[in-house]
Write an enzyme that holds these catalytic residues in place. Sequence first.
Site, short mmCIF file in Angstrom:
data_model
loop_
_atom_site.label_atom_id
_atom_site.label_comp_id
_atom_site.label_asym_id
_atom_site.label_seq_id
_atom_site.Cartn_x
_atom_site.Cartn_y
_atom_site.Cartn_z
N ASP A 23 0.89 -1.17 0.00
CA ASP A 23 0.00 0.00 0.00
C ASP A 23 0.92 1.21 0.00
O ASP A 23 1.54 1.52 1.01
CB ASP A 23 -0.88 -0.05 1.26
N LYS A 87 2.64 11.06 -3.33
CA LYS A 87 1.60 10.37 -4.11
C LYS A 87 0.69 11.38 -4.84
O LYS A 87 0.17 11.10 -5.91
CB LYS A 87 0.77 9.51 -3.16
N GLU A 187 -7.36 0.35 -4.57
CA GLU A 187 -7.39 0.25 -3.10
C GLU A 187 -8.70 -0.33 -2.58
O GLU A 187 -8.66 -1.21 -1.71
CB GLU A 187 -7.09 1.62 -2.48
N ASP A 211 -13.01 5.33 2.70
CA ASP A 211 -11.59 5.47 3.05
C ASP A 211 -11.29 6.90 3.47
O ASP A 211 -11.25 7.81 2.64
CB ASP A 211 -10.74 5.06 1.82
#
Length: 621
Positions: A23, A87, A187, A211
Amino acid sequence: MAKISININSGSIQKEDPIVGIDLGTTNSLVAIIDKDSKKAKALKGKGQSVIVPSLLHFGTNEEIIVGQSARSFLMDAPERTVYSVKRLMGKSFGDIHEHASYFSYKIIDQDAEELVKIRIGNKFYSPIELSSFILKELKYRAEQELGTEVKRAVITVPAYFNDAQRQATRDAGKLAGLEVLRIVNEPTAASLAYGIGLDKEELKHVAVYDLGGGTFDVSILRITQGIFEVLSTHGDTYLGGDDFDRAIYQYWSEKYSIPELEGADIQSLRLSAEEAKKALSSSEHFTKTLQLGGKDYSLELSKDALKACISPVLERTKAACLLALKESGIALDELDEVVLVGGSTRTPAVKEAVQSYFPNVHINDSLNPDEVVALGAAVEADILAGNRKDLLLLDVTPLSLGIETLGGLMDVIIPRNSKVPAKVGKSYTTSVDGQVNLKVSVYQGERELVAENRKLAEFILKGIPAMPAGFPKILVNFILNADGILKVEAMEERSGVKQDIEVKPQYGLSDAEVEEMLLASITHAEADVKTRMLLEAKNEANQLIYLTERFLEKNESMLTDDELQQSSLLVNDLRNSLESNDKDIILGHIDELNEYTRPFAERLMDISISKALKGKSLET
Ligand code: AMP
């Protein structure tokens, strides 16, 4: 030592080296694997303190690179040499991120808005791909420490809304870190897998994955069946998360205790105390702490109710996204089987309560550690790819539709969004003009009916088509999308065998916000788009019919009566004039009239080829 075995079916040699699941997060990253003995997914820490590796990098003045927790103190001490949230920059150009540029305290090079961003540290430049690769190397190293063997293969997760460029950048980062990236996985797919959802092939499940991390939020609705994880919809805010909770508590205390405007380290102390209070209230009822700010002691208190009130505006924003995602997914609330919670912020009980209220009576999966759940799911996927779970094959899907431009600037979708990859789809086209020897194939990505509203990926010209009457050539356009989401387009004129192909390189510079925008726009504009498409289609059909009828009349003049010729020309003119009306029904009415009148001639003359061509679909020259 890596074991070697032979695959009996294929006869190929398989190395049993471990495949890890990674991850690669905005704030934190983790690596996990399926434990050989317990067969359960577990996060690895190697010799580190925790399984969580903060996605932080510090570049020392002596060229040393510090990754993870040890880089944290440099956020304050050397912000210009310490990189966080890399990211957010993956696969982005400066133009994509400039409105958020103030969010980053390190130097982002802004010379060319079109180019991929670079980060300047001292007098060196790094791409987000390189920076991510340092984090991946650290994860690889930790896994190797713990497993006692070299790790060369991995599955890496990305948000569902990541576009091709961002996925490709993630894959490249893996490569740079010395990892063969077997699969890029969404994800929410990984999170579902961590809970075993989707492992029973026969089951059909609808899952909402909520999330909420430190700085990003997304919710995705998935349909899972036969090993296919289809993202029906995804919404969110890439600048919303637990940090906003901390800010709200900071604000609440500032007002409650009349704390004057703070400076320097005091700001950080109060912010950290706010986070501490928030975390404490995930397991206790009340929080108190004495903190010195500006030389004065403050007795800080926070109750669960006060926390709830502080964070409710933030939660409201996530509610809107959840409701929108559900609406857009096309499934009803009572069809939703599971909710999966991901991200550290879902530990706050008020968050879970709120999510339950958005999806009443739907079972919430929160038994796993919300920080680890994505990595654990990636490990499950890795295990599947290693062939350890027989007859399970997981497929990814494409986030946006792919197609080509047809007459009138229309988007003709060849591979619809949410198709599984790899995919190969072919469609036949023909020419619109007699003797047409070239044909332009323009490839687009997006959901709108008009190509002008979508994103152009590539264009090529199929040359050397032998001259034939319009409608005669049979041009097969194939879209071949490989498992990495890289598209190859082939066009071939089947009668002559003339062929041309092109690999559509991933395009950099489409931000996740843009992808989301494109999806949203397609919904908002759906009605207008459909109207425009219908009008353009009617016009195309009319033009084709006028052209073919005139040719038909010219060629077959001698076989028709004067009356028939005159009446046909009249109807052709009426049809031509009707194009000005921009009213599809009027145009279609005239098309029908002309068709009705000329059909018997065509039948009479048995000119089947022309009547066939009347129905053909054409590309632009
Ligand atoms: P992530 O980006 O998923 O690692 O999430 C990090 C966020 O989770 C940060 O905002 C943390 O403050 C928050 N967080 C971590 N632990 C807890 C906890 N026990 N209760 C509430 N929030 C937490």
